[in-house]
Design an enzyme around this catalytic site. Sequence first.
Site, mmCIF file in Angstrom:
data_model
loop_
_atom_site.group_PDB
_atom_site.id
_atom_site.type_symbol
_atom_site.label_atom_id
_atom_site.label_comp_id
_atom_site.label_asym_id
_atom_site.label_seq_id
_atom_site.Cartn_x
_atom_site.Cartn_y
_atom_site.Cartn_z
ATOM 1 N N GLU A 68 -7.208 9.502 -14.678
ATOM 2 C CA GLU A 68 -7.395 9.978 -12.909
ATOM 3 C C GLU A 68 -6.662 11.008 -12.413
ATOM 4 O O GLU A 68 -7.204 11.789 -11.753
ATOM 5 C CB GLU A 68 -6.963 8.756 -12.312
ATOM 6 N N SER A 86 -11.786 0.279 -6.198
ATOM 7 C CA SER A 86 -11.280 0.692 -7.544
ATOM 8 C C SER A 86 -12.603 0.650 -8.726
ATOM 9 O O SER A 86 -12.288 0.376 -9.686
ATOM 10 C CB SER A 86 -10.238 0.091 -7.900
ATOM 11 N N GLU A 132 0.793 -1.217 -0.045
ATOM 12 C CA GLU A 132 0.033 0.053 -0.096
ATOM 13 C C GLU A 132 0.812 1.293 0.006
ATOM 14 O O GLU A 132 1.884 1.302 0.749
ATOM 15 C CB GLU A 132 -1.010 -0.161 1.046
ATOM 16 N N ASP A 156 -4.077 0.455 -9.486
ATOM 17 C CA ASP A 156 -5.431 -0.043 -9.686
ATOM 18 C C ASP A 156 -5.695 -0.357 -11.302
ATOM 19 O O ASP A 156 -6.438 -1.233 -11.526
ATOM 20 C CB ASP A 156 -6.537 1.109 -9.244
ATOM 21 N N GLY A 177 -17.103 3.817 -3.654
ATOM 22 C CA GLY A 177 -16.513 4.353 -2.719
ATOM 23 C C GLY A 177 -15.986 3.157 -1.418
ATOM 24 O O GLY A 177 -15.847 3.600 -0.135
ATOM 25 N N TYR A 188 -4.356 11.831 0.987
ATOM 26 C CA TYR A 188 -3.441 10.945 -0.124
ATOM 27 C C TYR A 188 -2.512 11.760 -0.565
ATOM 28 O O TYR A 188 -1.274 11.268 -0.675
ATOM 29 C CB TYR A 188 -4.234 10.439 -1.044
HETATM 30 C C1 GLA Z 1 -5.495 3.972 -4.187
HETATM 31 C C2 GLA Z 1 -4.532 4.518 -5.619
HETATM 32 C C3 GLA Z 1 -3.606 3.685 -5.898
HETATM 33 C C4 GLA Z 1 -2.443 3.383 -4.680
HETATM 34 C C5 GLA Z 1 -3.252 3.171 -3.311
HETATM 35 C C6 GLA Z 1 -2.606 2.698 -2.047
HETATM 36 O O1 GLA Z 1 -6.213 3.125 -4.448
HETATM 37 O O2 GLA Z 1 -5.700 4.647 -6.333
HETATM 38 O O3 GLA Z 1 -2.576 3.955 -6.805
HETATM 39 O O4 GLA Z 1 -1.806 4.440 -4.271
HETATM 40 O O5 GLA Z 1 -4.532 4.080 -3.068
HETATM 41 O O6 GLA Z 1 -1.803 1.815 -2.376
#
Ligand code: GLA
Length: 385
Positions: A164, A130, A35, A176, A126, A228
């Site tokens: 995105e 993804s 992650e 994703d 949500g 983020y």
């Molecule tokens: C989101 C982003 C991914 C990744 C994750 C964390 O899902 O879309 O690109 O950074 O968070 O691992």
Amino acid sequence: MSDIRDDARRGFAETFGHEASGVWSAPGRVNLIGEHTDYNLGFVLPLAINRRTVVALGLREDRVLRVASAFADEVAEIPLAQLVPGELEGWAAYPLGVAWALSQHGADLAAVPGVDLFIDSDVPVGAGLSSSAAIESAVALALNDVWRLGLDRRTLARVGQLAENEAVGAPTGIMDQSASLLGETDAAVFLDCRTLDSQVVDLGLEAAGLAILIIDTGVSHSHATGGYGARRASCEKGAQMLGVESLRDLTVDDLERARTLLDDETFRRVRHVVTENQRVLDTVRTLREQGPEAIGELLDASHASMRDDFEISVPELDLAVETAGANGALGARMTGGGFGGAAIALAPTHAISRLQVAIDGAFAEHGFGQPEMFVVTASHGAVRE
Ligand code: GLA
């Protein structure tokens, strides 16, 4: 599955008054481990799941793009010549952003025909699964086919990420879209986010009598705003202070030096990423050598690192993970970008209903909203149906 495919065809015909010429689909994903490593050019191990987004498409005679979906009333319409990322709004920014992003990878928007698109999906929105990458990947594959662009799947993943980043405005990585395009049944995708080299890693969950339970906390999050981007900035700062191109260039052995050079917060952000990369490598090795029964501790350690070092968990996610661990899960962790969304628990199939009851009870006791829980299986990536 055949249901949403039929729904998308029907929705297309009702909206546009003619039949779709083809249907494409792409899955949502869940990340097993790795992650906030993708934008640090490290390693991830996601899987495509058995929830899909379907795109029904028909070519037009003019040079206009129209997009409609089962989850919004309006039809967005824009001439191909006017596709500019900053102008795209609402959910339509995802499919339209992909059309624009293809133009940045060689599509000549002055030469390709217009299209009508209708989108339907059973990927929960949500939940950190993804749903947005599923739209991007399905649309990218569909337009790549009908516009005869000949782009490979790695490039299409880059296209989805660009959409995105630029059209939606979320500074996310490549994980994703890669999972959605490269996933395979009963397997995870081991991706090197620097080279985009990928390997399929068998999960063997069914043979081991195990299942992956998604626990969607219902706590909403957005990666276009908030934490983020702040975490991404901390990682970039850490890399710069340590004199490396990205945190991928560090190993666990570098952490001692990092501790002396960085402030405490930046150090902990860096430590998460560096140790998480190592945990992905360890998980891949463990899956291959010992099977899925043996990866539980790595999942738990990943969660602890996100909770304590990267600080992207929330009380609902921590409670889901703790309760899962105390009620028969082999391992559990929050998954996705954090600040809400879902956790996963790896558990014996026979323990799943007990787990669900325990988690429901714990959430009620803490006064949290009722979580949505369901089992997912690893499914195939984007296809033309
Ligand atoms: C989101 C982003 C991914 C990744 C994750 C964390 O899902 O879309 O690109 O950074 O968070 O691992």
